[in-house]
Design a protein around this motif. Structure first.
Motif, PDB file in Angstrom:
ATOM      1  N   PRO A  35      11.966  18.119  35.532  1.00 13.07           N
ATOM      2  CA  PRO A  35      11.361  19.427  35.813  1.00 13.07           C
ATOM      3  C   PRO A  35      11.541  19.788  37.287  1.00 13.07           C
ATOM      4  CG  PRO A  35       9.677  17.762  35.481  1.00 13.07           C
ATOM      5  CD  PRO A  35      10.982  17.118  35.162  1.00 13.07           C
ATOM      6  N   ARG A  36      11.992  21.035  37.500  1.00 13.40           N
ATOM      7  CA  ARG A  36      12.186  21.515  38.869  1.00 13.40           C
ATOM      8  C   ARG A  36      10.880  22.076  39.402  1.00 13.40           C
ATOM      9  NH1 ARG A  36      17.556  25.201  39.098  1.00 13.40           N
ATOM     10  NH2 ARG A  36      19.038  23.573  38.624  1.00 13.40           N
ATOM     11  N   PRO A  37      10.662  21.886  40.681  1.00 11.13           N
ATOM     12  CA  PRO A  37       9.487  22.547  41.259  1.00 11.13           C
ATOM     13  C   PRO A  37       9.776  24.046  41.346  1.00 11.13           C
ATOM     14  CG  PRO A  37      10.723  21.387  42.957  1.00 11.13           C
ATOM     15  CD  PRO A  37      11.359  21.053  41.637  1.00 11.13           C
ATOM     16  N   PRO A  38       8.787  24.892  41.149  1.00  9.92           N
ATOM     17  CA  PRO A  38       9.023  26.338  41.221  1.00  9.92           C
ATOM     18  C   PRO A  38       9.467  26.750  42.615  1.00  9.92           C
ATOM     19  CG  PRO A  38       6.686  25.879  41.102  1.00  9.92           C
ATOM     20  CD  PRO A  38       7.403  24.576  40.915  1.00  9.92           C
ATOM     21  N   ARG A  39      10.518  27.605  42.662  1.00 10.55           N
ATOM     22  CA  ARG A  39      10.995  28.112  43.950  1.00 10.55           C
ATOM     23  C   ARG A  39      10.126  29.271  44.386  1.00 10.55           C
ATOM     24  NH1 ARG A  39      17.269  29.283  43.583  1.00 10.55           N
ATOM     25  NH2 ARG A  39      16.540  31.014  44.809  1.00 10.55           N
ATOM     26  N   PRO A  40       9.737  29.283  45.634  1.00 14.12           N
ATOM     27  CA  PRO A  40       8.959  30.436  46.097  1.00 14.12           C
ATOM     28  C   PRO A  40       9.874  31.664  46.109  1.00 14.12           C
ATOM     29  CG  PRO A  40       9.493  29.020  47.943  1.00 14.12           C
ATOM     30  CD  PRO A  40       9.949  28.314  46.692  1.00 14.12           C
ATOM     31  N   SER A  41       9.327  32.801  45.723  1.00 15.10           N
ATOM     32  CA  SER A  41      10.134  34.018  45.735  1.00 15.10           C
ATOM     33  C   SER A  41      10.460  34.382  47.175  1.00 15.10           C
ATOM     34  CB  SER A  41       9.404  35.166  45.045  1.00 15.10           C
ATOM     35  OG  SER A  41       8.355  35.623  45.848  1.00 15.10           O
ATOM     36  N   ARG A  42      11.631  34.973  47.349  1.00 22.72           N
ATOM     37  CA  ARG A  42      12.081  35.324  48.696  1.00 22.72           C
ATOM     38  C   ARG A  42      11.174  36.373  49.328  1.00 22.72           C
ATOM     39  NH1 ARG A  42      17.186  34.876  51.450  1.00 22.72           N
ATOM     40  NH2 ARG A  42      17.451  36.627  52.860  1.00 22.72           N
ATOM     41  N   ALA A  43      10.698  37.306  48.519  1.00 27.52           N
ATOM     42  CA  ALA A  43       9.830  38.356  49.048  1.00 27.52           C
ATOM     43  C   ALA A  43       8.499  37.785  49.518  1.00 27.52           C
ATOM     44  CB  ALA A  43       9.598  39.428  47.996  1.00 27.52           C
ATOM     45  N   ALA A  44       8.018  36.764  48.835  1.00 29.85           N
ATOM     46  CA  ALA A  44       6.744  36.184  49.229  1.00 29.85           C
ATOM     47  C   ALA A  44       6.883  35.361  50.511  1.00 29.85           C
ATOM     48  CB  ALA A  44       6.189  35.317  48.113  1.00 29.85           C
ATOM     49  N   ALA A  45       8.084  34.848  50.750  1.00 31.58           N
ATOM     50  CA  ALA A  45       8.282  34.003  51.920  1.00 31.58           C
ATOM     51  C   ALA A  45       8.385  34.817  53.213  1.00 31.58           C
ATOM     52  CB  ALA A  45       9.545  33.170  51.753  1.00 31.58           C
ATOM     53  N   VAL A  46       8.815  36.068  53.114  1.00 30.57           N
ATOM     54  CA  VAL A  46       9.006  36.904  54.300  1.00 30.57           C
ATOM     55  C   VAL A  46       7.920  37.971  54.332  1.00 30.57           C
ATOM     56  CG1 VAL A  46      10.611  38.447  55.489  1.00 30.57           C
ATOM     57  CG2 VAL A  46      11.485  36.525  54.172  1.00 30.57           C
ATOM     58  N   PRO A  47       7.177  38.073  55.413  1.00 30.09           N
ATOM     59  CA  PRO A  47       6.142  39.113  55.495  1.00 30.09           C
ATOM     60  C   PRO A  47       6.746  40.510  55.398  1.00 30.09           C
ATOM     61  CG  PRO A  47       5.964  37.568  57.333  1.00 30.09           C
ATOM     62  CD  PRO A  47       7.215  37.235  56.597  1.00 30.09           C
ATOM     63  N   PRO A  48       6.017  41.476  54.854  1.00 29.11           N
ATOM     64  CA  PRO A  48       6.557  42.821  54.665  1.00 29.11           C
ATOM     65  C   PRO A  48       7.106  43.458  55.934  1.00 29.11           C
ATOM     66  CG  PRO A  48       4.469  42.602  53.535  1.00 29.11           C
ATOM     67  CD  PRO A  48       4.674  41.348  54.321  1.00 29.11           C
ATOM     68  N   ALA A  49       6.487  43.224  57.063  1.00 30.15           N
ATOM     69  CA  ALA A  49       6.935  43.852  58.302  1.00 30.15           C
ATOM     70  C   ALA A  49       8.281  43.313  58.771  1.00 30.15           C
ATOM     71  CB  ALA A  49       5.895  43.657  59.392  1.00 30.15           C
ATOM     72  N   GLU A  50       8.680  42.148  58.267  1.00 28.29           N
ATOM     73  CA  GLU A  50       9.918  41.527  58.719  1.00 28.29           C
ATOM     74  C   GLU A  50      11.036  41.604  57.677  1.00 28.29           C
ATOM     75  OE1 GLU A  50       9.019  37.566  59.910  1.00 28.29           O
ATOM     76  OE2 GLU A  50       7.409  38.203  61.247  1.00 28.29           O
ATOM     77  N   ARG A  51      10.838  42.296  56.565  1.00 27.14           N
ATOM     78  CA  ARG A  51      11.841  42.333  55.503  1.00 27.14           C
ATOM     79  C   ARG A  51      13.010  43.260  55.800  1.00 27.14           C
ATOM     80  NH1 ARG A  51       7.720  42.733  50.518  1.00 27.14           N
ATOM     81  NH2 ARG A  51       6.791  40.698  50.838  1.00 27.14           N
ATOM     82  N   GLY A  52      12.851  44.191  56.684  1.00 23.79           N
ATOM     83  CA  GLY A  52      13.932  45.123  56.975  1.00 23.79           C
ATOM     84  C   GLY A  52      13.370  46.481  57.318  1.00 23.79           C
ATOM     85  N   SER A  53      14.236  47.451  57.423  1.00 23.81           N
ATOM     86  CA  SER A  53      13.780  48.791  57.766  1.00 23.81           C
ATOM     87  C   SER A  53      14.682  49.818  57.113  1.00 23.81           C
ATOM     88  CB  SER A  53      13.782  48.986  59.281  1.00 23.81           C
ATOM     89  OG  SER A  53      15.100  48.878  59.769  1.00 23.81           O
ATOM     90  N   THR A  54      14.177  51.023  57.041  1.00 24.09           N
ATOM     91  CA  THR A  54      14.941  52.152  56.531  1.00 24.09           C
ATOM     92  C   THR A  54      15.188  53.094  57.688  1.00 24.09           C
ATOM     93  OG1 THR A  54      13.878  51.959  54.378  1.00 24.09           O
ATOM     94  CG2 THR A  54      14.942  54.052  54.884  1.00 24.09           C
ATOM     95  N   ARG A  55      16.423  53.473  57.872  1.00 25.29           N
ATOM     96  CA  ARG A  55      16.756  54.392  58.955  1.00 25.29           C
ATOM     97  C   ARG A  55      17.168  55.715  58.346  1.00 25.29           C
ATOM     98  NH1 ARG A  55      19.428  57.086  62.161  1.00 25.29           N
ATOM     99  NH2 ARG A  55      20.252  56.845  64.198  1.00 25.29           N
ATOM    100  N   ILE A  56      16.514  56.773  58.768  1.00 28.03           N
ATOM    101  CA  ILE A  56      16.828  58.113  58.298  1.00 28.03           C
ATOM    102  C   ILE A  56      17.658  58.790  59.384  1.00 28.03           C
ATOM    103  CG2 ILE A  56      15.880  60.321  57.571  1.00 28.03           C
ATOM    104  CD1 ILE A  56      13.398  58.778  56.663  1.00 28.03           C
ATOM    105  N   ALA A  57      18.807  59.291  59.004  1.00 31.17           N
ATOM    106  CA  ALA A  57      19.734  59.900  59.967  1.00 31.17           C
ATOM    107  C   ALA A  57      19.120  61.159  60.583  1.00 31.17           C
ATOM    108  CB  ALA A  57      21.052  60.246  59.279  1.00 31.17           C
ATOM    109  N   ASP A  58      19.513  61.436  61.816  1.00 34.21           N
ATOM    110  CA  ASP A  58      19.018  62.622  62.524  1.00 34.21           C
ATOM    111  C   ASP A  58      19.323  63.908  61.760  1.00 34.21           C
ATOM    112  OD1 ASP A  58      18.452  60.689  64.374  1.00 34.21           O
ATOM    113  OD2 ASP A  58      19.565  61.606  66.018  1.00 34.21           O
ATOM    114  N   ARG A  59      20.501  63.984  61.163  1.00 36.81           N
ATOM    115  CA  ARG A  59      20.861  65.222  60.458  1.00 36.81           C
ATOM    116  C   ARG A  59      20.008  65.443  59.221  1.00 36.81           C
ATOM    117  NH1 ARG A  59      26.053  64.540  56.895  1.00 36.81           N
ATOM    118  NH2 ARG A  59      25.769  62.391  56.259  1.00 36.81           N
ATOM    119  N   VAL A  60      19.530  64.353  58.602  1.00 34.62           N
ATOM    120  CA  VAL A  60      18.632  64.502  57.451  1.00 34.62           C
ATOM    121  C   VAL A  60      17.293  65.061  57.916  1.00 34.62           C
ATOM    122  CG1 VAL A  60      17.406  63.249  55.644  1.00 34.62           C
ATOM    123  CG2 VAL A  60      19.777  62.677  56.154  1.00 34.62           C
ATOM    124  N   VAL A  61      16.794  64.557  59.025  1.00 33.03           N
ATOM    125  CA  VAL A  61      15.535  65.069  59.575  1.00 33.03           C
ATOM    126  C   VAL A  61      15.712  66.524  59.994  1.00 33.03           C
ATOM    127  CG1 VAL A  61      13.764  64.723  61.340  1.00 33.03           C
ATOM    128  CG2 VAL A  61      14.878  62.749  60.312  1.00 33.03           C
TER     129      VAL A  61
END
Length: 155
Positions: A35-61
């Protein structure tokens, strides 16, 4: 482990499957993993603030701001260019400049204030950016007195 063959000195595989394989034998099934030990999910291992960002282009704004400026005006004069916006974004702060054409006589200050409020609220709502200032350039004033009525003719 091998057992001697009564017909000759050649070893043959032991039935438990641990000995050497003879030619033509079927491959052994892989050993069943434990039996394998359960792998922690990647999302749970990284706090929400450090998962990435969304960049909205100036022309869209800029498109959001121009559309909001058009919505804020009570009515658009005839043969008028739609509002145009230029935007500079730094982190989550957007500086907006709107170019408009307005009717005259009208309450220009009230119309510009309505455009400022609507543009700032809409950009914050849709793009998640704060808008500390909205600069307005009135490019042209259209006089209601000089516009021809549908029944009059110009000579």
């Amino acid at each position: 482990m091998t057992t001697p063959d009564p017909d000759g000195p050649t070893p043959r595989p032991v039935p438990d499957g641990t000995g050497p394989r003879a030619a033509g034998d079927a491959p052994r099934p892989p050993a069943a993993p434990g039996p394998r030990p359960p792998r922690p999910s990647r999302a749970a291992a990284v706090p929400p603030a450090e998962r990435g960002s969304t960049r909205i282009a100036d022309r869209v704004v800029a498109k959001i701001a121009a559309r909001a400026a058009g919505e804020a005006l009570p009515r658009a004069p005839r043969d008028v260019a739609p509002p145009h916006a230029t935007v500079t974004v730094h982190h989550d702060i957007a500086r907006v400049r709107i170019s408009l054409e307005l009717d005259y006589p009208s309450d220009l200050g009230a119309e510009c204030a309505a455009v400022r409020r609507t543009v700032a609220a809409r950009v914050e709502e849709l793009a998640g950016m704060t808008v500390p200032e909205v600069d307005i350039d009135v490019e042209r004033l259209h006089s209601t007195h000089t516009q021809p009525s549908p029944r009059s003719r110009l000579r």
